[in-house]
Design an enzyme around this catalytic site. Structure first.
Site, PDB file in Angstrom:
ATOM      1  N   ILE A  21      72.816  -4.974 -43.162  1.00 35.31           N
ATOM      2  CA  ILE A  21      71.857  -5.520 -42.210  1.00 35.31           C
ATOM      3  C   ILE A  21      71.551  -6.980 -42.502  1.00 35.31           C
ATOM      4  CG2 ILE A  21      69.464  -5.344 -41.389  1.00 35.31           C
ATOM      5  CD1 ILE A  21      69.713  -2.282 -41.829  1.00 35.31           C
ATOM      6  N   ASP A  82      67.613 -12.500 -58.625  1.00 32.07           N
ATOM      7  CA  ASP A  82      67.082 -11.140 -58.625  1.00 32.07           C
ATOM      8  C   ASP A  82      65.655 -11.217 -58.110  1.00 32.07           C
ATOM      9  OD1 ASP A  82      66.017  -8.647 -59.158  1.00 32.07           O
ATOM     10  OD2 ASP A  82      66.937  -8.463 -61.131  1.00 32.07           O
ATOM     11  N   SER A 162      61.882   1.278 -42.902  1.00 31.90           N
ATOM     12  CA  SER A 162      62.764   2.430 -42.705  1.00 31.90           C
ATOM     13  C   SER A 162      62.012   3.506 -41.943  1.00 31.90           C
ATOM     14  CB  SER A 162      63.224   2.996 -44.054  1.00 31.90           C
ATOM     15  OG  SER A 162      63.866   4.253 -43.895  1.00 31.90           O
ATOM     16  N   TYR A 175      62.225   6.743 -52.514  1.00 29.97           N
ATOM     17  CA  TYR A 175      62.536   5.565 -51.684  1.00 29.97           C
ATOM     18  C   TYR A 175      61.521   5.409 -50.559  1.00 29.97           C
ATOM     19  CZ  TYR A 175      65.132   3.034 -47.990  1.00 29.97           C
ATOM     20  OH  TYR A 175      65.521   2.168 -46.985  1.00 29.97           O
ATOM     21  N   LYS A 179      59.011   2.011 -48.823  1.00 30.83           N
ATOM     22  CA  LYS A 179      59.055   1.471 -47.470  1.00 30.83           C
ATOM     23  C   LYS A 179      57.702   1.630 -46.779  1.00 30.83           C
ATOM     24  CE  LYS A 179      63.296   0.032 -47.474  1.00 30.83           C
ATOM     25  NZ  LYS A 179      63.641  -1.401 -47.259  1.00 30.83           N
ATOM     26  N   THR A 207      69.038   6.050 -39.184  1.00 36.97           N
ATOM     27  CA  THR A 207      70.296   6.051 -39.932  1.00 36.97           C
ATOM     28  C   THR A 207      71.216   4.967 -39.394  1.00 36.97           C
ATOM     29  OG1 THR A 207      70.086   8.426 -40.318  1.00 36.97           O
ATOM     30  CG2 THR A 207      72.241   7.441 -40.684  1.00 36.97           C
ATOM     31  N   ASN A 213      75.013   3.723 -47.512  1.00 34.29           N
ATOM     32  CA  ASN A 213      74.927   5.153 -47.218  1.00 34.29           C
ATOM     33  C   ASN A 213      76.261   5.768 -46.788  1.00 34.29           C
ATOM     34  OD1 ASN A 213      75.301   4.236 -44.637  1.00 34.29           O
ATOM     35  ND2 ASN A 213      73.301   4.861 -43.858  1.00 34.29           N
TER      36      ASN A 213
END
Length: 272
Positions: A21, A82, A162, A175, A179, A207, A213
């Site tokens: 993305i 980072d 997400s 996770y 988000k 998704t 993924n």
């Protein structure tokens, strides 16, 4: 394809540009005229990915021949860092200001997502997800908005959240909360920094097909199951997410802040 010039006077910093993305967002921002700070993690893999991204960006710039109030100079600058490093925020700001004299917008895209059963999640794994997906973006937001306030220019911060921030997922119990935290930050910062003309919005992909993924989707027929839930009949592509991000970055959304746009092909409203 013809593109508008709605970002022609914007300098946009995007984290995690090397793939998925983030990469699609960088390309789409370039097509709409933005100058871009291309952030990546800084390892050999991301360095190579950024090199190929630069080639694509050069092609876009040659084809569009965009001229903004910044003139025709450099269109992008890359920086490896980072984002969990406390110094990363200032490094990204300095890269933007050093190259273009300003920073107008930020896209929080960098993140990690490791699938795991709930009882298999370790303290280290949970801590790393929180550090990369929330704590890093929080401090980066502080650094970028301090610069925007100094400029007195207003700006736009867009977070890639997400669908799992608001819906459950059995393999993402470590996770999803990160988000959800990003959404909370989006809403509260929209209130706190609105008086400075800084807008905060989020997009929540369903998704979406990325390298992150790919393995999970190919296991046990999961792809077919996920596609069957989507009224539009397919999984998301990175460009499907990047295009709404451009809207939030642009002045087309100048009176929109504190919002979360779900981008999932209708899967979350498919009650059958």
């Amino acid at each position: 394809m013809l593109h508008s010039r709605i970002l022609a006077n914007k300098v946009v910093a995007i984290t995690g540009c090397s793939s998925g993305i983030g990469r699609a967002t960088a390309l789409e921002c370039a097509r709409h005229g933005a100058r871009i700070v291309l952030h990546h993690i800084g390892n050999s893999q991301s360095q190579g990915d950024i090199t190929s991204l630069k080639s694509e960006l050069d092609t876009i710039h040659q084809e569009t021949n965009i001229v903004s109030h910044y003139g025709k100079g450099e269109r992008y600058v890359a920086i490896g860092a980072d984002t969990t490093d406390p110094a990363a925020g200032q490094s990204i700001v300095q890269a933007a200001v050093g190259a273009f004299g300003t920073v107008d917008a930020l896209v929080h895209n960098a993140g990690i997502c490791q699938f795991a059963d709930f009882h298999a999640v370790t303290r280290e794994q949970l801590g790393r997800h929180m550090a990369v997906n929330f704590t890093g973006p929080f401090h980066l937001t502080q650094a970028v908005t301090e610069q925007i306030i100094t400029q007195k220019s207003g700006g736009s911060i867009v977070t890639i959240a997400s669908i799992t921030a608001t819906l459950g997922s059995s393999q993402l119990t470590h996770y999803s909360p990160t988000k959800a935290a990003l959404l909370g930050m989006t809403y509260s910062c929209a209130v706190a920094l609105g008086p400075h003309g800084i807008r905060f919005n989020a997009v929540s992909p369903g998704t979406t097909e990325t390298a992150m993924n790919k393995r999970d989707l190919e296991a046990g027929g999961k792809r077919a199951v996920m596609e069957s839930r989507v009224p539009l009949g397919r999984l998301g592509k990175p460009l499907d997410i990047a295009s709404p991000v451009v809207f939030f970055l642009s002045d087309l959304s100048r009176y929109v802040t504190g919002q979360n746009l779900i981008i999932d092909g209708g899967a979350s409203i498919n009650y059958q």
